[in-house]
Enzyme design. Sequence first.
Site, mmCIF file in Angstrom:
data_model
loop_
_atom_site.group_PDB
_atom_site.id
_atom_site.type_symbol
_atom_site.label_atom_id
_atom_site.label_comp_id
_atom_site.label_asym_id
_atom_site.label_seq_id
_atom_site.Cartn_x
_atom_site.Cartn_y
_atom_site.Cartn_z
ATOM 1 N N PRO A 213 11.742 0.246 15.163
ATOM 2 C CA PRO A 213 12.554 -0.080 13.996
ATOM 3 C C PRO A 213 13.996 0.426 14.163
ATOM 4 O O PRO A 213 14.242 1.280 15.019
ATOM 5 C CB PRO A 213 11.858 0.675 12.858
ATOM 6 C CG PRO A 213 10.612 1.223 13.403
ATOM 7 C CD PRO A 213 10.677 1.194 14.867
ATOM 8 N N PRO A 214 14.907 -0.072 13.376
ATOM 9 C CA PRO A 214 16.296 0.366 13.479
ATOM 10 C C PRO A 214 16.426 1.856 13.193
ATOM 11 O O PRO A 214 15.706 2.399 12.363
ATOM 12 C CB PRO A 214 17.015 -0.438 12.392
ATOM 13 C CG PRO A 214 16.102 -1.535 12.019
ATOM 14 C CD PRO A 214 14.723 -1.096 12.348
ATOM 15 N N GLY A 215 17.326 2.489 13.900
ATOM 16 C CA GLY A 215 17.653 3.879 13.610
ATOM 17 C C GLY A 215 16.677 4.892 14.147
ATOM 18 O O GLY A 215 16.697 6.049 13.748
ATOM 19 N N GLY A 217 16.493 5.704 17.341
ATOM 20 C CA GLY A 217 17.068 6.393 18.492
ATOM 21 C C GLY A 217 16.960 5.644 19.801
ATOM 22 O O GLY A 217 16.980 6.269 20.861
ATOM 23 N N THR A 219 19.151 3.363 21.115
ATOM 24 C CA THR A 219 20.444 3.432 21.786
ATOM 25 C C THR A 219 20.718 4.863 22.246
ATOM 26 O O THR A 219 21.228 5.092 23.337
ATOM 27 C CB THR A 219 21.542 2.936 20.838
ATOM 28 O OG1 THR A 219 21.152 1.675 20.313
ATOM 29 C CG2 THR A 219 22.862 2.794 21.557
ATOM 30 N N HIS A 433 6.435 6.662 -17.773
ATOM 31 C CA HIS A 433 6.170 5.767 -16.651
ATOM 32 C C HIS A 433 5.956 6.567 -15.357
ATOM 33 O O HIS A 433 4.949 6.401 -14.668
ATOM 34 C CB HIS A 433 7.346 4.785 -16.491
ATOM 35 C CG HIS A 433 7.205 3.832 -15.358
ATOM 36 N ND1 HIS A 433 6.897 2.506 -15.537
ATOM 37 C CD2 HIS A 433 7.326 3.996 -14.020
ATOM 38 C CE1 HIS A 433 6.836 1.900 -14.371
ATOM 39 N NE2 HIS A 433 7.096 2.794 -13.422
ATOM 40 N N GLU A 434 6.884 7.449 -15.078
ATOM 41 C CA GLU A 434 6.782 8.208 -13.825
ATOM 42 C C GLU A 434 5.573 9.124 -13.828
ATOM 43 O O GLU A 434 4.867 9.244 -12.829
ATOM 44 C CB GLU A 434 8.057 9.026 -13.582
ATOM 45 C CG GLU A 434 9.325 8.193 -13.386
ATOM 46 C CD GLU A 434 9.242 7.241 -12.205
ATOM 47 O OE1 GLU A 434 8.495 7.519 -11.252
ATOM 48 O OE2 GLU A 434 9.921 6.190 -12.237
ATOM 49 N N HIS A 437 2.388 7.230 -13.009
ATOM 50 C CA HIS A 437 2.130 7.098 -11.571
ATOM 51 C C HIS A 437 1.489 8.363 -11.020
ATOM 52 O O HIS A 437 0.451 8.345 -10.368
ATOM 53 C CB HIS A 437 3.437 6.902 -10.800
ATOM 54 C CG HIS A 437 4.043 5.555 -10.927
ATOM 55 N ND1 HIS A 437 3.370 4.412 -10.627
ATOM 56 C CD2 HIS A 437 5.288 5.168 -11.287
ATOM 57 C CE1 HIS A 437 4.175 3.369 -10.808
ATOM 58 N NE2 HIS A 437 5.357 3.813 -11.222
ATOM 59 N N ASP A 510 7.064 -1.775 -8.769
ATOM 60 C CA ASP A 510 5.647 -1.421 -8.636
ATOM 61 C C ASP A 510 4.798 -2.667 -8.466
ATOM 62 O O ASP A 510 3.879 -2.708 -7.646
ATOM 63 C CB ASP A 510 5.156 -0.686 -9.893
ATOM 64 C CG ASP A 510 5.979 0.547 -10.191
ATOM 65 O OD1 ASP A 510 6.510 1.119 -9.223
ATOM 66 O OD2 ASP A 510 6.091 0.925 -11.363
#
Length: 622
Positions: A213-215, A217, A219, A433-434, A437, A510
């Site tokens: 995936p990008p990022g 490492g 390069t 709400h939080e 979860h 969600d």
Amino acid sequence: MTTNDNKRPQKVLGTYAMIAVIAIFLLNIFVLPTLMERSIRETSYSEFLMNLDTRQVKQVEFDTQSYTIYYTVQAGERVQTCKTGIINMSDELVDRIYTSGAEFGSAIPTQQSPLLSLLIGLIMPALIFFGIGILLQKWMAKNMTGGPGGAMSFGKSNAKVYVKSSTGIKFSDVAGEDEAKELLTEIVDFLHNPDKYRDIGASMPKGALLVGPPGTGKTLLAKAVAGEAEVPFFSISGSEFVEMFVGMGAAKVRDLFRQANDKAPCIVFIDEIDTIGKKRDGNMGGNDEREQTLNQLLTEMDGFDGSKGVVILAATNRPDSLDPALTRPGRFDRRIPVELPDLQGREDILKVHAKKIKVSDNVNFHEIAKAASGASGAELANIVNEAALRAVRDGRRFATQADLEESIEVVIAGYQKKSRVLSEKEKLIVSYHEIGHALVAAMQSNSAPVHKITIIPRTSGALGYTMQVEDGEHYLMTKEELENKIATFTGGRAAEELIFHSITTGASNDIEQATKLARAMITRYGMTEEFDMVAMENVSNQYLGGDSSLSCSLETQTQIDQKTVAVVKEQHQKALRILQENISKLHELAKYLYEHETITGDEFMEILLKKQEVPANAAVSD
Ligand code: ADP
Ligand code: MG
Ligand code: ZN
């Protein structure tokens, strides 16, 4: 790989020759005559007669074409050449010259030294232009290697060449990614001691493909290879092959490999290779230029001798879009996965980057790494830098644990949005709400489900934010775990329903995630009885979000949709049930969050377990 390359120097030489010839002409016509004329004094006819009479004239010559008399005069030691126009060519004049004792002879200076004039007129300019030519060529050669090419460098690869440690990046700068480092170390080692490998008869892989995936490492790893290897390192990005003119990309590939062959042993690194390595499909009006470039690359990779020591590294985050011909053994034999870092890897990456900034001694990187689950190396580097910036903003001289924790949220969810003030009612809804979860998650797993919950709006648009923790690494997930996860996603909305008897738009994210998960269970993980182990969906681009395309009949699609709804609905009901059973805790926790705006995982558990029998029995699902 010769025609194009040999023509160019010839053409250049031809141009020089043309310029030189023209210059010699100009020199001979304008410059030399005036140079020579300068030493000849033009006199009047009467002065000529006077000189004759005083017996000073030594030699006389008539140029009948230009009606000029050239004569030399003895003045003391010096002999001066003079000229004057012919007034009248009579026998009388001839007699007069004869009696003056002057000789009839060569007085025109050009005829005095033909060798010298040849030297000045022909050889000298040739030498001058030869010199200029050499200088020009040197200058051009310098321009072609390294640096963006000028107008003269069409078809030249503008690969950057590094020699040892000019990048200054070592393997030690890359944290985690141990497998990738090990494989690359072997390549570097081969280039240093080829005999060790040749003794056994092992040959080096021609190419290695870094995928991930990008990022993560990729390069950076390639740069570290450049820093460790004591051989030339050519670095070029796939997009640099793409040119305005058809055929240029292929010419650049040729040039790159010619250079690499000259410099072997060496390493060639092609970053973002998917730009030129995409699958060739049968589409009409395909990209001819790209295909030519790819074909050239395939040919070149076959063409060179592996034992010579040219190793090709390439990086991509779209391995499945690469042409199969490119990834087959013999071209890129090795595929080196560079995945998102695990907990230990994240901790190491944080430490590597923390060396660049000043941090207080008591920072617990393990905790930070835990909170930043799912972050890539680039994000972790960013987190450390954000922490340093935050410390400066607060006028401190080093970053603290709090800085790092806040910057995780900044990097993942954006900055705190001070301007957006939630109304009291909204704040209350977000709190419930939080907590909804978190509570559903906690009741199912019996452990702290969150690292931290906040209801401070973020620039990303999130009104509240829950940082999940992973306890250890998970590589497999059971069906029950997936179902619990879906239940957790629905927990926020369930709390709203239960308490306010109305629903809001706050659950859109969600809903999206719950649906995705439920769908994947059916179409990809074979977790339904009806479809058994049949794939209904193909995933492409797994490193860039993962687009999926359905591969089933329309009727099946309808069934999949129905099943997805059923799965989510069931879990939604379960979440409602769990919250209903623990409604007093829901109120208590939501109130706490509402007042404090932030609640840590520990505080959450403390309130949850306070004066209450362990909620273990509530956790058992169905
Ligand atoms: P990509 O895989 O997309 O090519 P890069 O190699 O460009 O990613 O990584 C971007 C930045 O992220 C690097 O410059 C480095 O600061 C940081 N980084 C990524 N992975 C690591 C790692 N394993 N160790 C240390 N830093 C890393
Ligand atoms: Mg990259
Ligand atoms: Zn939510």
